[in-house]
Design an enzyme around this catalytic site. Structure first.
Site, short mmCIF file in Angstrom:
data_model
loop_
_atom_site.label_atom_id
_atom_site.label_comp_id
_atom_site.label_asym_id
_atom_site.label_seq_id
_atom_site.Cartn_x
_atom_site.Cartn_y
_atom_site.Cartn_z
CG ASP A 15 37.68 47.09 39.78
OD1 ASP A 15 36.69 47.32 40.48
OD2 ASP A 15 38.27 47.97 39.10
CE1 TYR A 17 31.16 51.57 36.01
CE2 TYR A 17 31.10 50.68 38.24
CZ TYR A 17 30.45 51.07 37.08
OH TYR A 17 29.08 50.95 37.00
NE ARG A 49 37.44 55.92 39.65
CZ ARG A 49 36.80 54.80 39.92
NH1 ARG A 49 35.50 54.82 40.18
NH2 ARG A 49 37.43 53.64 39.94
CB SER A 125 31.78 46.05 40.53
OG SER A 125 31.71 47.45 40.33
CG ASN A 126 33.16 49.59 45.42
OD1 ASN A 126 33.03 48.65 46.18
ND2 ASN A 126 34.20 50.43 45.48
#
Length: 231
Positions: A15, A17, A49, A125-126
């Site tokens: 991942d 972030y 967030r 990742s998104n």
């Protein structure tokens, strides 16, 4: 907790972030951007967030995907409204903070050690391809990764199984042959449920998620990953 039961791993998937890149820098940027007393930077960052993740998950559930940069902007607009701030003077400078995130101190040496051993390293990742390319290149990490996978390709966010399956399709490996690393509890627990050998890098010392599948190992930072891989 780091059991030595990961000898079957043929690739590591990370991942981005909060795992490789420190989002506390966003909070610091907020603190320096606003004049003293205007906003509580910690509360602002936490809400931004939280809404960012919630909006991503809601868009996946409702089938209304939009790229992560737009999700981040939508979450920012909500947060600005919540704190009674006009967005115009702040919006661009706040969004730019996500393009300036830096890797945690141990990330570069850890990745370099893993790379020397010939194990494929992949980002999943998104984030959008453009944003990921920017922060990875700024950090000088581009040469360390065999692939940067963005959910833009499948138009659904983690923890949807289609997002995790991208790693299997790219690497042509079984899920138990892939070591998945995330500092986000929801991500680590969901990746384990998908079938990955999962390492939760629990940087903040959070309590375990109350979900059926638990990660295979838990560490406080990534140094132990590199150390254990020498066994």
């Amino acid at each position: 907790m780091y059991p030595k039961n990961n000898k079957n791993i043929r690739a590591w998937v990370f991942d981005v972030y909060g795992t490789l890149f420190d989002l506390d820098s966003v909070t610091s940027g907020i603190r320096h951007l606003f004049p003293p007393g205007v906003v509580d930077a910690d509360a602002f960052s936490e809400m931004w967030r939280a809404r960012q993740l919630q909006y991503a998950w809601l868009r996946s559930l409702t089938g209304r995907y939009t790229p992560f940069d737009q999700v981040t902007l939508d979450a920012l607009n909500f947060t600005l409204n919540h704190f009674g701030l006009s967005g115009d003077p702040w919006r661009d400078r706040l969004m730019a903070l996500y393009q300036k995130v830096e890797p945690y101190p141990e990330v570069v040496p850890t990745l370099k050690q893993l790379k020397k051993r010939g194990t494929p390293l992949v980002l999943l990742s998104n984030g959008t391809p453009e944003s990921l390319s920017l922060i990875v290149s700024r950090a000088g990490l581009s040469d360390l990764f065999d692939a940067v996978l963005s959910v833009d390709s499948v138009r659904v966010y983690k923890p949807h199984p289609m997002a995790y399956r991208m790693a299997i399709d790219h690497l042509s490996l079984g899920p138990d042959q892939i070591g998945f690393v995330s500092s986000n509890g929801w991500d680590a627990f969901s990746a384990k449920a998908f079938g990955f050998w999962t390492l939760w890098c629990n940087r903040k010392g959070h309590s375990p998620e109350c979900l059926p599948q638990h990660p295979d190992a838990v560490v406080r930072d990534l140094r132990e990953l590199a150390e254990r891989q020498t066994d």
